[in-house]
Design a protein around this motif. Structure first.
Motif, PDB file in Angstrom:
ATOM      1  N   ALA A 382       0.837  -1.108  -0.130  1.00 48.84           N
ATOM      2  CA  ALA A 382      -0.011  -0.138  -0.027  1.00 48.84           C
ATOM      3  C   ALA A 382       0.895   1.235   0.024  1.00 48.84           C
ATOM      4  CB  ALA A 382      -1.001  -0.019   1.293  1.00 48.84           C
ATOM      5  N   PHE A 383       2.129   1.224   0.558  1.00 47.06           N
ATOM      6  CA  PHE A 383       3.088   2.284   0.705  1.00 47.06           C
ATOM      7  C   PHE A 383       2.347   3.459   1.342  1.00 47.06           C
ATOM      8  CE2 PHE A 383       4.025   0.156  -3.530  1.00 47.06           C
ATOM      9  CZ  PHE A 383       5.578  -0.140  -3.338  1.00 47.06           C
ATOM     10  N   HIS A 384       1.529   3.325   2.255  1.00 43.62           N
ATOM     11  CA  HIS A 384       0.930   4.240   2.993  1.00 43.62           C
ATOM     12  C   HIS A 384       0.084   5.053   2.448  1.00 43.62           C
ATOM     13  CE1 HIS A 384       4.072   3.559   6.096  1.00 43.62           C
ATOM     14  NE2 HIS A 384       4.949   3.880   5.312  1.00 43.62           N
ATOM     15  N   ASP A 385      -0.646   4.450   1.475  1.00 46.03           N
ATOM     16  CA  ASP A 385      -1.424   5.140   0.464  1.00 46.03           C
ATOM     17  C   ASP A 385      -2.887   4.541   0.502  1.00 46.03           C
ATOM     18  OD1 ASP A 385      -2.755   6.105  -1.923  1.00 46.03           O
ATOM     19  OD2 ASP A 385      -1.026   6.870  -2.570  1.00 46.03           O
ATOM     20  N   HIS A 386      -3.867   5.376   0.930  1.00 46.28           N
ATOM     21  CA  HIS A 386      -5.224   4.705   1.282  1.00 46.28           C
ATOM     22  C   HIS A 386      -5.683   4.324  -0.145  1.00 46.28           C
ATOM     23  CE1 HIS A 386      -6.774   8.880   0.528  1.00 46.28           C
ATOM     24  NE2 HIS A 386      -5.588   9.073   0.298  1.00 46.28           N
ATOM     25  N   ARG A 387      -5.392   5.051  -1.130  1.00 42.54           N
ATOM     26  CA  ARG A 387      -6.106   4.868  -2.452  1.00 42.54           C
ATOM     27  C   ARG A 387      -5.586   3.633  -3.223  1.00 42.54           C
ATOM     28  NH1 ARG A 387      -9.605   8.922  -2.234  1.00 42.54           N
ATOM     29  NH2 ARG A 387      -8.511  11.196  -1.956  1.00 42.54           N
ATOM     30  N   ILE A 388      -4.237   3.384  -2.949  1.00 42.36           N
ATOM     31  CA  ILE A 388      -3.481   2.084  -3.595  1.00 42.36           C
ATOM     32  C   ILE A 388      -4.017   1.060  -2.747  1.00 42.36           C
ATOM     33  CG2 ILE A 388      -1.424   1.107  -3.737  1.00 42.36           C
ATOM     34  CD1 ILE A 388      -1.336   3.226  -5.454  1.00 42.36           C
ATOM     35  N   ALA A 389      -4.076   0.999  -1.626  1.00 44.28           N
ATOM     36  CA  ALA A 389      -4.571  -0.118  -0.791  1.00 44.28           C
ATOM     37  C   ALA A 389      -5.939  -0.581  -1.295  1.00 44.28           C
ATOM     38  CB  ALA A 389      -4.591   0.218   0.668  1.00 44.28           C
ATOM     39  N   MET A 390      -6.785   0.430  -1.488  1.00 43.86           N
ATOM     40  CA  MET A 390      -8.452   0.183  -1.698  1.00 43.86           C
ATOM     41  C   MET A 390      -8.418  -0.165  -3.072  1.00 43.86           C
ATOM     42  SD  MET A 390     -10.672   2.981   0.353  1.00 43.86           S
ATOM     43  CE  MET A 390      -9.896   4.415  -0.255  1.00 43.86           C
ATOM     44  N   ALA A 391      -7.843   0.364  -4.189  1.00 44.61           N
ATOM     45  CA  ALA A 391      -7.808  -0.238  -5.514  1.00 44.61           C
ATOM     46  C   ALA A 391      -7.473  -1.380  -5.628  1.00 44.61           C
ATOM     47  CB  ALA A 391      -6.686   0.629  -6.425  1.00 44.61           C
ATOM     48  N   PHE A 392      -6.234  -1.989  -5.197  1.00 44.97           N
ATOM     49  CA  PHE A 392      -6.016  -3.345  -5.145  1.00 44.97           C
ATOM     50  C   PHE A 392      -6.844  -4.318  -4.059  1.00 44.97           C
ATOM     51  CE2 PHE A 392      -2.512  -1.584  -7.181  1.00 44.97           C
ATOM     52  CZ  PHE A 392      -2.084  -2.273  -8.240  1.00 44.97           C
ATOM     53  N   GLY A 393      -7.618  -3.622  -3.060  1.00 39.92           N
ATOM     54  CA  GLY A 393      -8.981  -4.374  -2.625  1.00 39.92           C
ATOM     55  C   GLY A 393      -9.775  -4.660  -3.396  1.00 39.92           C
ATOM     56  N   VAL A 394     -10.120  -3.909  -4.507  1.00 39.75           N
ATOM     57  CA  VAL A 394     -11.346  -4.211  -5.247  1.00 39.75           C
ATOM     58  C   VAL A 394     -10.804  -4.921  -6.294  1.00 39.75           C
ATOM     59  CG1 VAL A 394     -12.821  -3.010  -7.266  1.00 39.75           C
ATOM     60  CG2 VAL A 394     -12.538  -1.837  -5.034  1.00 39.75           C
ATOM     61  N   LEU A 395      -9.638  -5.084  -6.652  1.00 40.48           N
ATOM     62  CA  LEU A 395      -9.274  -6.059  -7.798  1.00 40.48           C
ATOM     63  C   LEU A 395      -9.109  -7.638  -7.091  1.00 40.48           C
ATOM     64  CD1 LEU A 395      -8.096  -6.568 -10.589  1.00 40.48           C
ATOM     65  CD2 LEU A 395      -5.830  -5.852  -9.893  1.00 40.48           C
ATOM     66  N   GLY A 396      -8.733  -7.414  -5.741  1.00 39.80           N
ATOM     67  CA  GLY A 396      -8.828  -8.641  -5.092  1.00 39.80           C
ATOM     68  C   GLY A 396     -10.084  -9.410  -4.918  1.00 39.80           C
ATOM     69  N   ALA A 397     -11.333  -8.533  -4.774  1.00 39.37           N
ATOM     70  CA  ALA A 397     -12.438  -8.995  -4.508  1.00 39.37           C
ATOM     71  C   ALA A 397     -13.257  -9.575  -5.744  1.00 39.37           C
ATOM     72  CB  ALA A 397     -13.342  -7.706  -3.942  1.00 39.37           C
ATOM     73  N   GLN A 398     -12.533  -9.391  -6.795  1.00 43.84           N
ATOM     74  CA  GLN A 398     -13.105  -9.800  -8.282  1.00 43.84           C
ATOM     75  C   GLN A 398     -12.970 -11.379  -7.926  1.00 43.84           C
ATOM     76  OE1 GLN A 398     -11.156  -9.357 -11.719  1.00 43.84           O
ATOM     77  NE2 GLN A 398     -12.826  -8.954 -12.878  1.00 43.84           N
ATOM     78  N   GLY A 399     -14.051 -12.275  -8.295  1.00 44.08           N
ATOM     79  CA  GLY A 399     -13.865 -13.795  -8.333  1.00 44.08           C
ATOM     80  C   GLY A 399     -12.637 -14.260  -8.996  1.00 44.08           C
ATOM     81  N   GLY A 400     -12.172 -15.243  -8.514  1.00 47.65           N
ATOM     82  CA  GLY A 400     -10.897 -15.810  -9.044  1.00 47.65           C
ATOM     83  C   GLY A 400      -9.713 -15.270  -8.890  1.00 47.65           C
ATOM     84  N   ASN A 401      -9.584 -13.866  -8.505  1.00 47.60           N
ATOM     85  CA  ASN A 401      -8.226 -13.259  -8.032  1.00 47.60           C
ATOM     86  C   ASN A 401      -7.829 -13.779  -6.394  1.00 47.60           C
ATOM     87  OD1 ASN A 401      -8.262 -12.451 -10.607  1.00 47.60           O
ATOM     88  ND2 ASN A 401      -8.761 -10.300 -10.051  1.00 47.60           N
ATOM     89  N   ALA A 402      -6.547 -13.414  -6.154  1.00 43.52           N
ATOM     90  CA  ALA A 402      -6.212 -13.775  -4.903  1.00 43.52           C
ATOM     91  C   ALA A 402      -4.952 -12.814  -4.578  1.00 43.52           C
ATOM     92  CB  ALA A 402      -5.850 -15.182  -4.437  1.00 43.52           C
ATOM     93  N   ILE A 403      -5.524 -11.593  -4.099  1.00 49.04           N
ATOM     94  CA  ILE A 403      -4.613 -10.421  -3.765  1.00 49.04           C
ATOM     95  C   ILE A 403      -4.647 -10.043  -2.549  1.00 49.04           C
ATOM     96  CG2 ILE A 403      -4.051  -8.041  -4.428  1.00 49.04           C
ATOM     97  CD1 ILE A 403      -5.285  -8.780  -7.296  1.00 49.04           C
ATOM     98  N   GLU A 404      -3.344  -9.979  -1.873  1.00 45.84           N
ATOM     99  CA  GLU A 404      -3.277  -9.618  -0.610  1.00 45.84           C
ATOM    100  C   GLU A 404      -2.617  -8.310  -0.459  1.00 45.84           C
ATOM    101  OE1 GLU A 404      -0.615 -10.794   3.558  1.00 45.84           O
ATOM    102  OE2 GLU A 404      -0.700 -12.245   1.739  1.00 45.84           O
ATOM    103  N   VAL A 405      -3.303  -7.486   0.174  1.00 43.87           N
ATOM    104  CA  VAL A 405      -2.727  -5.917   0.582  1.00 43.87           C
ATOM    105  C   VAL A 405      -2.178  -5.871   1.698  1.00 43.87           C
ATOM    106  CG1 VAL A 405      -3.477  -3.381   0.626  1.00 43.87           C
ATOM    107  CG2 VAL A 405      -4.760  -4.970  -0.777  1.00 43.87           C
TER     108      VAL A 405
END
Ligand code: S3P
Length: 572
Positions: A382-405
């Motif tokens: 996340a690099f201390h950046d709220h919007r970077i964390a949330m953007a990848f959170g959304v990508l991780g929430a898509q079915g089939g993806n496994a992304i850890e923030v």
């Protein structure tokens, strides 16, 4: 499904600062209660203004302003933590008052440029000492009487523009700012609401000009309701576009200021059918409306650059994530300003996209991203950046993806409750709603949008849980055993071996890292630790012996309240 997002961060910060400068009681509703505004509120308080704690649910507060000559020198450095807007706007205010103050922030804010503000303010007559490094906080400001200023800003930055206008306001001198493109105009609108005259329009050389010709001595108090933050709504709309939130998703009462809505146009270009219903007249100083995702088509790549950038500057992280799922190569240019946000967002996005398997190239002033439909997996920073964390959170929430923030808690800067809401949306997109959940009945949907909450309390062993479960079942609400959340935190602390004497000093970050999650399922909310569902573990004797101690910790209470509000935003 109808949801809401917390109040607009830019407007909240400005409202808090300007209410402090006004004379009398300002009534502010819908404020964002996130970490950035909390830091700004604390700084305004340190200047002698009565500012209550910011409520997590946007309920109204009264700020007692003392007029611009009523501001006091703070007795300690003003720590704006992660808030660039708070730091820069306050530097503007302080420059115009005969006071001395030190302004500082967290490591991320201390790495961001400040001369873009202090250089023009120095021209007006203020003095700044850079206490550690050139162009960086901490900075000691020596304010005082200022001269009028006409300034050609090299960047289209609302923070630069606002800091200079606010300096003119606090010193009582005229200021004119010209910017290469029009940046967000919340300051101009609020100045108008305070009774100051502001003139805006095209200026010399195709630049946008904003003038504060005759700042008044006395500013009238504010009475306003802050709309939902379109930059926060962007994450939810994107989740719907990726199928990680139900189609038909409606985000209610979002700010639709045209200097902020560039992302909506880009979404439409990418193939998402969106309706924005103007709620005309409800908030005369800021346009506001409901956003509905009507229909989805496969996402198409886009080219974004030039004049379009300022109106979507904060949405580029989520746009980059959508580009990873669009057909073709998306090119974003003219976005060099992203290098000086909470982190260097161009680098952070390129690195993270590559870390999960997307081809992404960093340009000097933008990004090139090649869309893919392969499953995406990996750990991102996340690099201390709220919007970077949330953007990848959304990508991780898509079915089939496994992304850890690595640092989800940083979302609290602008969007408390984000993760719980995202989980609720993802759950709703996977399953039909629980019985009575308002998926087809518009009246029920309306009620759910307000997220009515019934709370059942009582002494230990009196049957609260059984009663609550039955009430929830009959009303068709989702049931949450809030006590189980406290037990889960206790269990997680014991499992992680955190010594008891450290429990009282844990931050929201530490708590989020424990991995306790509230996972909404049909009619219920499951409590997970990481990927594991907790049931019997929550009733163990170790947990029972210590849960009341944990439940008294203010930081635990606040953090869990955010988790619960996030669930509330997603339905009853
Ligand atoms: C903001 C302005 C923008 C934006 C930031 C908030 C504001 O920054 O990125 O999140 O509230 O004025 P710049 O003014 O530096 O572009």
């Amino acid at each position: 499904m109808i949801v809401r997002v917390p109040g607009d961060k830019s407007i909240t910060q400005r409202a808090l600062i300007l209410a402090g400068l006004a004379e009398g009681e300002s009534r502010l509703a819908g404020l964002l209660g996130g970490a950035d505004p909390r830091a700004t509120a604390a700084a305004v308080r340190a200047l002698g203004v009565e500012v209550p704690d910011l409520p997590p649910d946007g309920s109204p507060i009264v700020v007692r302003g003392r007029g611009r000559s009523g501001l006091r020198a703070p007795t300690a450095p003003l720590d704006l933590q992660n808030s660039g807007t708070g730091a820069r706007l306050l530097l503007g205010i302080l420059a115009g008052r005969p006071l001395e103050a030190v302004v500082t922030g967290d490591a991320s804010l201390r790495s961001r440029p400040m001369r873009r503000i202090t250089e023009p303010l120095t021209r007006m007559g203020a003095r700044f000492e850079e206490l550690e490094a050139p162009d960086r906080l901490p900075i000691r400001v020596h304010g005082g009487p200022l001269s009028p200023l006409t300034y050609d800003s090299p960047v289209a930055s609302a923070q630069v523009k606002s800091a200079l206008l606010f300096a003119g306001l606090s010193a009582g001198v005229p200021v004119t700012v010209r910017e290469p493109n029009r940046s967000r105009d919340h300051s101009e609108r609020l100045l108008h609401a305070l009774g100051a005259r502001v003139r805006t329009g095209p200026g010399e050389g195709g630049r946008w000009q904003v003038e504060l010709p005759d700042p008044p001595d006395r500013l009238a108090p504010l009475d306003l309701r802050v709309p939902g933050d379109p930059s926060s709504a962007a994450f939810l709309l994107a989740a719907a576009a990726l199928g990680a939130a139900p189609a038909g998703l409606c985000v209610r009462e979002v700010g639709l200021n045209p200097t902020r809505t560039g992302f909506l146009d880009v979404l439409r270009h990418m193939g998402v059918a969106l309706t924005a219903t103007d709620l005309d007249g409800e908030l005369p100083w800021e346009p506001v409306g409901d956003l509905v995702v009507d229909a989805l088509a496969p996402l198409r790549a886009v080219e974004v650059g030039g004049d379009a950038i300022p109106a979507l500057i904060d949405e580029i992280p989520i746009l980059a994530v959508l580009a990873a799922r669009a057909e073709g190569v998306t090119r974003i240019t003219g976005a060099r300003e992203l290098r000086v946000k909470e982190t260097d967002r161009l680098r952070a996005l390129a690195e993270n996209l590559r870390a999960v398997g997307v081809e992404a190239r960093e340009l000097e002033d933008g990004l090139e991203i090649e869309g893919t439909d392969a499953p995406l997996e990996g750990r991102v920073r996340a690099f201390h950046d709220h919007r970077i964390a949330m953007a990848f959170g959304v990508l991780g929430a898509q079915g089939g993806n496994a992304i850890e923030v690595d640092d989800p808690a940083v979302a609290d800067v602008s969007f408390p409750g984000f993760w719980a809401l995202l989980e609720a949306l993802a759950a709703a997109s996977r399953k039909p709603g629980p019985r009575g959940r308002p998926d087809d009945d518009p009246d029920r949907e309306e009620a759910a949008g307000r997220g009515p909450v019934v709370t059942i309390d009582g002494p230990a062993g009196s049957g609260k849980s059984t009663t609550a479960r039955e009430v929830a079942r009959r009303l068709g609400f989702r049931h949450l055993d809030s006590g189980a959340l406290y037990r889960a935190v206790t269990y997680a602390l014991l499992q992680a071996g955190v010594p008891e004497e450290r429990w009282g000093s844990l931050s929201a970050h530490d708590l989020a890292r424990l991995g306790v999650r509230a996972v909404p399922v049909e009619g219920d909310v499951e409590i997970h630790l990481g990927e594991r569902r907790l049931t019997r573990q929550l009733r163990g004797p170790d947990v029972t012996a210590r849960v009341s101690q944990v439940a008294r910790l203010p930081e635990v209470r606040r953090w869990l309240l955010d988790v619960q509000r996030g669930l509330g935003r997603a339905g009853s």
